[in-house]
Design a protein around this motif. Structure first.
Motif, PDB file in Angstrom:
ATOM      1  N   GLY A 112     -54.242  -4.930   7.832  1.00  0.00           N
ATOM      2  CA  GLY A 112     -54.064  -5.442   6.469  1.00  0.00           C
ATOM      3  C   GLY A 112     -53.713  -4.340   5.497  1.00  0.00           C
ATOM      4  N   ALA A 113     -54.362  -3.201   5.620  1.00  0.00           N
ATOM      5  CA  ALA A 113     -54.068  -2.074   4.747  1.00  0.00           C
ATOM      6  C   ALA A 113     -52.648  -1.562   4.979  1.00  0.00           C
ATOM      7  CB  ALA A 113     -55.073  -0.945   4.976  1.00  0.00           C
ATOM      8  N   ALA A 114     -52.230  -1.512   6.225  1.00  0.00           N
ATOM      9  CA  ALA A 114     -50.875  -1.045   6.536  1.00  0.00           C
ATOM     10  C   ALA A 114     -49.831  -2.003   5.971  1.00  0.00           C
ATOM     11  CB  ALA A 114     -50.698  -0.896   8.045  1.00  0.00           C
ATOM     12  N   LEU A 115     -50.042  -3.295   6.114  1.00  0.00           N
ATOM     13  CA  LEU A 115     -49.096  -4.271   5.579  1.00  0.00           C
ATOM     14  C   LEU A 115     -49.067  -4.223   4.055  1.00  0.00           C
ATOM     15  CD1 LEU A 115     -49.714  -7.345   7.906  1.00  0.00           C
ATOM     16  CD2 LEU A 115     -47.696  -5.889   7.824  1.00  0.00           C
ATOM     17  N   SER A 116     -50.212  -4.056   3.453  1.00  0.00           N
ATOM     18  CA  SER A 116     -50.288  -3.960   1.996  1.00  0.00           C
ATOM     19  C   SER A 116     -49.550  -2.720   1.502  1.00  0.00           C
ATOM     20  CB  SER A 116     -51.750  -3.906   1.553  1.00  0.00           C
ATOM     21  OG  SER A 116     -51.846  -3.733   0.173  1.00  0.00           O
ATOM     22  N   PHE A 117     -49.732  -1.596   2.180  1.00  0.00           N
ATOM     23  CA  PHE A 117     -49.043  -0.357   1.809  1.00  0.00           C
ATOM     24  C   PHE A 117     -47.538  -0.548   1.921  1.00  0.00           C
ATOM     25  CE2 PHE A 117     -47.102   3.671   3.058  1.00  0.00           C
ATOM     26  CZ  PHE A 117     -47.471   4.472   1.996  1.00  0.00           C
ATOM     27  N   LYS A 118     -47.101  -1.196   2.988  1.00  0.00           N
ATOM     28  CA  LYS A 118     -45.673  -1.424   3.179  1.00  0.00           C
ATOM     29  C   LYS A 118     -45.115  -2.278   2.055  1.00  0.00           C
ATOM     30  CE  LYS A 118     -42.332  -3.066   6.596  1.00  0.00           C
ATOM     31  NZ  LYS A 118     -41.637  -4.129   5.946  1.00  0.00           N
ATOM     32  N   LYS A 119     -45.832  -3.337   1.664  1.00  0.00           N
ATOM     33  CA  LYS A 119     -45.364  -4.237   0.612  1.00  0.00           C
ATOM     34  C   LYS A 119     -45.343  -3.548  -0.748  1.00  0.00           C
ATOM     35  CE  LYS A 119     -44.808  -8.671   1.473  1.00  0.00           C
ATOM     36  NZ  LYS A 119     -43.511  -9.288   1.389  1.00  0.00           N
ATOM     37  N   LYS A 120     -46.348  -2.743  -1.044  1.00  0.00           N
ATOM     38  CA  LYS A 120     -46.493  -2.151  -2.374  1.00  0.00           C
ATOM     39  C   LYS A 120     -45.718  -0.860  -2.554  1.00  0.00           C
ATOM     40  CE  LYS A 120     -49.464  -4.972  -4.324  1.00  0.00           C
ATOM     41  NZ  LYS A 120     -49.185  -5.664  -5.552  1.00  0.00           N
ATOM     42  N   VAL A 121     -45.504  -0.089  -1.476  1.00  0.00           N
ATOM     43  CA  VAL A 121     -44.903   1.235  -1.608  1.00  0.00           C
ATOM     44  C   VAL A 121     -43.543   1.321  -0.927  1.00  0.00           C
ATOM     45  CG1 VAL A 121     -45.209   3.695  -1.110  1.00  0.00           C
ATOM     46  CG2 VAL A 121     -47.172   2.306  -1.783  1.00  0.00           C
ATOM     47  N   VAL A 122     -43.466   0.950   0.333  1.00  0.00           N
ATOM     48  CA  VAL A 122     -42.254   1.185   1.119  1.00  0.00           C
ATOM     49  C   VAL A 122     -41.119   0.250   0.705  1.00  0.00           C
ATOM     50  CG1 VAL A 122     -41.290   1.176   3.447  1.00  0.00           C
ATOM     51  CG2 VAL A 122     -43.569   2.110   3.050  1.00  0.00           C
ATOM     52  N   GLU A 123     -41.385  -1.040   0.595  1.00  0.00           N
ATOM     53  CA  GLU A 123     -40.321  -1.991   0.272  1.00  0.00           C
ATOM     54  C   GLU A 123     -39.687  -1.745  -1.093  1.00  0.00           C
ATOM     55  OE1 GLU A 123     -41.546  -5.996   1.029  1.00  0.00           O
ATOM     56  OE2 GLU A 123     -41.614  -5.673   3.191  1.00  0.00           O
ATOM     57  N   PRO A 124     -40.459  -1.440  -2.162  1.00  0.00           N
ATOM     58  CA  PRO A 124     -39.800  -1.138  -3.442  1.00  0.00           C
ATOM     59  C   PRO A 124     -38.885   0.093  -3.360  1.00  0.00           C
ATOM     60  CG  PRO A 124     -42.088  -1.666  -3.842  1.00  0.00           C
ATOM     61  CD  PRO A 124     -41.907  -1.583  -2.355  1.00  0.00           C
ATOM     62  N   ILE A 125     -39.270   1.092  -2.590  1.00  0.00           N
ATOM     63  CA  ILE A 125     -38.424   2.276  -2.432  1.00  0.00           C
ATOM     64  C   ILE A 125     -37.146   1.898  -1.695  1.00  0.00           C
ATOM     65  CG2 ILE A 125     -38.242   4.516  -1.262  1.00  0.00           C
ATOM     66  CD1 ILE A 125     -41.237   4.897  -1.857  1.00  0.00           C
ATOM     67  N   GLU A 126     -37.266   1.087  -0.637  1.00  0.00           N
ATOM     68  CA  GLU A 126     -36.080   0.656   0.108  1.00  0.00           C
ATOM     69  C   GLU A 126     -35.162  -0.188  -0.770  1.00  0.00           C
ATOM     70  OE1 GLU A 126     -37.723  -1.298   3.506  1.00  0.00           O
ATOM     71  OE2 GLU A 126     -37.950   0.576   4.628  1.00  0.00           O
ATOM     72  N   ASP A 127     -35.744  -1.062  -1.590  1.00  0.00           N
ATOM     73  CA  ASP A 127     -34.941  -1.885  -2.493  1.00  0.00           C
ATOM     74  C   ASP A 127     -34.187  -1.022  -3.496  1.00  0.00           C
ATOM     75  OD1 ASP A 127     -35.809  -4.157  -1.224  1.00  0.00           O
ATOM     76  OD2 ASP A 127     -37.318  -4.657  -2.747  1.00  0.00           O
ATOM     77  N   GLU A 128     -34.853  -0.008  -4.026  1.00  0.00           N
ATOM     78  CA  GLU A 128     -34.220   0.884  -4.995  1.00  0.00           C
ATOM     79  C   GLU A 128     -33.070   1.654  -4.343  1.00  0.00           C
ATOM     80  OE1 GLU A 128     -35.557   4.531  -7.892  1.00  0.00           O
ATOM     81  OE2 GLU A 128     -37.046   3.033  -7.337  1.00  0.00           O
ATOM     82  N   GLU A 129     -33.292   2.147  -3.131  1.00  0.00           N
ATOM     83  CA  GLU A 129     -32.232   2.856  -2.422  1.00  0.00           C
ATOM     84  C   GLU A 129     -31.042   1.929  -2.152  1.00  0.00           C
ATOM     85  OE1 GLU A 129     -34.133   4.413   1.045  1.00  0.00           O
ATOM     86  OE2 GLU A 129     -34.992   6.116  -0.021  1.00  0.00           O
ATOM     87  N   GLU A 130     -31.334   0.675  -1.823  1.00  0.00           N
ATOM     88  CA  GLU A 130     -30.277  -0.301  -1.569  1.00  0.00           C
ATOM     89  C   GLU A 130     -29.458  -0.551  -2.843  1.00  0.00           C
ATOM     90  OE1 GLU A 130     -30.353  -4.941  -0.486  1.00  0.00           O
ATOM     91  OE2 GLU A 130     -31.478  -3.657   0.896  1.00  0.00           O
ATOM     92  N   LYS A 131     -30.134  -0.631  -3.985  1.00  0.00           N
ATOM     93  CA  LYS A 131     -29.433  -0.827  -5.260  1.00  0.00           C
ATOM     94  C   LYS A 131     -28.539   0.373  -5.572  1.00  0.00           C
ATOM     95  CE  LYS A 131     -32.898  -3.775  -7.409  1.00  0.00           C
ATOM     96  NZ  LYS A 131     -33.968  -3.838  -8.415  1.00  0.00           N
ATOM     97  N   PHE A 132     -29.063   1.597  -5.353  1.00  0.00           N
ATOM     98  CA  PHE A 132     -28.254   2.794  -5.585  1.00  0.00           C
ATOM     99  C   PHE A 132     -27.014   2.802  -4.697  1.00  0.00           C
ATOM    100  CE2 PHE A 132     -32.223   5.252  -7.054  1.00  0.00           C
ATOM    101  CZ  PHE A 132     -31.969   4.939  -8.374  1.00  0.00           C
ATOM    102  N   GLU A 133     -27.195   2.425  -3.436  1.00  0.00           N
ATOM    103  CA  GLU A 133     -26.074   2.392  -2.494  1.00  0.00           C
ATOM    104  C   GLU A 133     -25.034   1.375  -2.933  1.00  0.00           C
ATOM    105  OE1 GLU A 133     -23.805   3.524   0.744  1.00  0.00           O
ATOM    106  OE2 GLU A 133     -25.585   4.474  -0.107  1.00  0.00           O
TER     107      GLU A 133
END
Length: 57
Positions: A21-42
């Motif tokens: 649960g902690a790993a999934l929460s970390f992915k949702k709160k930290v990793v996915e927003p960074i990936e979304d931002e990188e996708e927007k920049f690209e």
């Protein structure tokens, strides 16, 4: 002995569940927003390159 084994297994399952649960929460709160931002920049970079090419032709 049976109670100890049942308690140990329950504790192990609960701990594994909490870690998952902690790993999934970390992915949702930290990793996915960074990936979304990188996708927007690209996407913006690609759009700017297309615009630049069409402006020079």
């Amino acid at each position: 002995m049976k109670h100890f084994i049942k308690g140990f297994l329950f504790g192990t399952v609960a701990t594994v569940g909490a870690v998952a649960g902690a790993a999934l929460s970390f992915k949702k709160k930290v990793v996915e927003p960074i990936e979304d931002e990188e996708e927007k920049f690209e996407e913006n970079r690609k759009r700017a390159a297309r615009k630049s090419r069409s402006a020079h032709h």
